[in-house]
Design an enzyme around this catalytic site. Structure first.
Site, PDB file in Angstrom:
ATOM      1  N   LYS A 261       1.104  -1.044  -0.023  1.00  0.00           N
ATOM      2  CA  LYS A 261       0.036   0.053   0.179  1.00  0.00           C
ATOM      3  C   LYS A 261       0.760   1.032  -0.070  1.00  0.00           C
ATOM      4  O   LYS A 261       2.374   1.288   0.444  1.00  0.00           O
ATOM      5  CB  LYS A 261      -0.725   0.046   1.474  1.00  0.00           C
ATOM      6  CG  LYS A 261      -1.938   0.997   1.194  1.00  0.00           C
ATOM      7  CD  LYS A 261      -3.224   0.068   0.523  1.00  0.00           C
ATOM      8  CE  LYS A 261      -4.404   0.876   0.190  1.00  0.00           C
ATOM      9  NZ  LYS A 261      -5.547  -0.140   0.198  1.00  0.00           N
TER      10      LYS A 261
HETATM   11  N1  GLU Z   1      -6.905   0.275  -3.139  1.00  0.00           N
HETATM   12  C1  GLU Z   1      -7.543  -1.257  -3.521  1.00  0.00           C
HETATM   13  C2  GLU Z   1      -8.400  -1.752  -2.070  1.00  0.00           C
HETATM   14  O1  GLU Z   1      -7.639  -1.478  -1.428  1.00  0.00           O
HETATM   15  C3  GLU Z   1      -7.285  -1.905  -4.925  1.00  0.00           C
HETATM   16  C4  GLU Z   1      -5.958  -2.126  -4.742  1.00  0.00           C
HETATM   17  C5  GLU Z   1      -5.338  -2.764  -6.087  1.00  0.00           C
HETATM   18  O2  GLU Z   1      -6.829  -2.946  -7.125  1.00  0.00           O
HETATM   19  O3  GLU Z   1      -4.352  -3.189  -6.260  1.00  0.00           O
HETATM   20  O4  GLU Z   1      -8.048  -3.419  -2.783  1.00  0.00           O
END
Ligand code: GLU
Length: 456
Positions: free
Chosen positions: A138
């Protein structure tokens, strides 16, 4: 002068203060709900409950609980009205045993390392639970995205990518949108990465379709939430035409979940965003509300808008206490906490947001018989379609939206079934614990097969 105790009460959350007030906007303590524990402690708590049940020894636990790599970079930018401001950018790569690191980038003034670390760990479990070949990561920048113009956002994005590009790549770490980031931000990221390493669309997902984005990606998280609803409704014997839905947050996840769930015949009786909350027993039309917002209207003013029948403004805490079948927290973390969990009168809580329920609140919901469909399962639709986007990019092909949606539904159904089955096995456990158990087992298996750390 910083921190939540000092910030001017008239400064709305997420806004830059006026230049002659405190210039510091970063690293305020989270104040969404009552933070009983830090975000990472919350994820670690759920992890430990599952790891205890699986009997995983402490040394091995540490390998999979802690992050592989944590990066913090300085992002100085000259803002239109505020001179040079130094933001902090983070990328945490939590676990890569099952494939390249994967996870979104959020822009929010309260982003901090603890939160990014927690969200990265959630991605590790999420990708394992839905069984797609990625690890977890993240990122985030602690900027007040809603107060910045396009030029400023672009500067921040490019500067951030320049600094973390060395650890990114289609086979290394693949960012995606999250809170306050979108296809445009992903396009800038892809472009900036391309300048350094050559064109590589598969380095980010959630791109505009014109640049290799996948059809169905924008609505994917909301669609996945609705897939989770269908499975849970089936298990509880709840019919769509007898389903009242309350959604906290009307951003990408909340607005798409609202549109898709009402298409099934469910009734949206409550919705909120940062400006306030609305209620209507007759039902709120999410399309009309989305149009109202796109035209620059405020959510709370929708009560007086054309096509809004019987819609009244209520307080955010009244919203959380509305009697309904489905409550979807789809905003920031910590929305359901010990001080409001007991007031929730929903049959099921479907976690569209990441980390919306604190451990104390989770226990209260469980004791009250509320079925909680955890974030790591309920909101996995986004990363599932990110996986499809990555596959399409690597193969230089483009799928029809129908194909994307069908494949997404299939994966969600499979994952829900596997988690539910495990939850029912032996002593009944909440879906969250069953989901973590499944995710942890898969990550440990990959770790073992790779021969990491002598674990064989
Ligand atoms: N931000 C989204 C999540 O928390 C998608 C992450 C992604 O597609 O890599 O799952």
């Amino acid at each position: 002068m910083s921190g939540r105790g000092h910030h001017a009460p008239d400064t709305p959350v997420g806004r830059l203060p006026h230049p002659d007030k405190s210039p510091r906007v970063a690293n305020r303590a989270p104040h969404t709900g009552v933070a009983e524990t830090s975000s990472f402690d919350t994820v670690s708590h759920y992890f430990d409950v599952a790891a205890d049940r699986l009997g995983i020894p402490e040394d091995l636990r540490t390998v999979v609980r802690t992050a592989y790599r944590e990066i913090q970079v300085q992002i100085p930018v000259k803002l239109r009205d505020h001179g040079i401001h130094v933001f902090s950018g983070y990328r945490v790569q939590h676990n890569g045993a099952r494939g390249p690191f994967k996870g979104g980038i959020r822009y929010h003034e309260r982003v901090n390392l603890d939160e990014v670390r927690a969200l990265a760990a959630l991605m590790t479990w999420k990708t394992a639970i839905v069984n797609i070949p990625f690890g977890g990561a993240k990122g985030g920048v602690n900027c007040p995205a809603q107060d910045l113009d396009e030029t400023e956002l672009q500067l921040i994005t490019r500067s951030f990518v320049d600094k973390i590009a060395g650890v990114l790549g289609p086979t290394r770490d693949i960012p995606a949108p999250d809170v306050n980031t979108n296809a445009q931000v992903m396009a800038w990221m892809m472009d900036e990465y391309g300048k350094l390493h050559g064109d590589a669309p598969a380095v980010v997902t959630g791109k505009p379709i014109s640049l290799g984005g996948s059809r169905g990606r924008e609505s994917a998280t909301g669609r996945g939430v609705v897939c989770a609803y269908r499975e849970a409704a089936h298990a509880l014997g709840v019919r769509p035409d007898a389903t009242r839905v309350v959604i906290q947050g009307f951003g990408n996840v909340g607005s798409w979940a609202a549109r898709i769930i009402t298409q099934l015949g469910c009734r949206l009786i409550g919705v909120s965003d940062t400006t306030g909350a609305l209620h209507s027993q007759a039902g709120i039309d999410p399309e009309a509300l989305a149009r109202h917002l796109a035209e620059g209207g405020k959510l709370v003013d929708f009560a007086d808008a054309e096509g809004a029948i019987g819609v009244e403004a209520i307080t955010p805490s009244e919203l959380m206490g509305l009697e309904c079948e489905v409550l979807i927290p789809a905003a920031l973390g910590g929305a359901i906490h010990v001080a409001n969990a007991d007031s929730i009168r929903a049959r099921m809580v479907i976690e569209g947001a990441n980390n919306p329920t604190t451990p104390g609140a989770d226990e209260i919901l469980d004791a009250n018989g509320v079925l909680v469909i955890p974030d790591v399962l309920a909101n996995a639709g986004g990363v599932v379609v990110s996986y499809f986007e990555w596959v399409q990019n690597l193969q230089h092909v483009s799928w029809e939206e129908r194909e994307v949606n069908d494949r997404l539904a299939k994966i969600m159904r499979r994952a829900y079934g596997e988690v539910q089955e495990r939850a029912k096995r032996g002593d009944l456990v909440p879906l969250r614990i069953a989901a973590y158990e499944l995710g942890i087992e898969r990550v440990l298996e990959a770790t073992r097969m790779r021969g990491y750390g002598g674990y064989a």
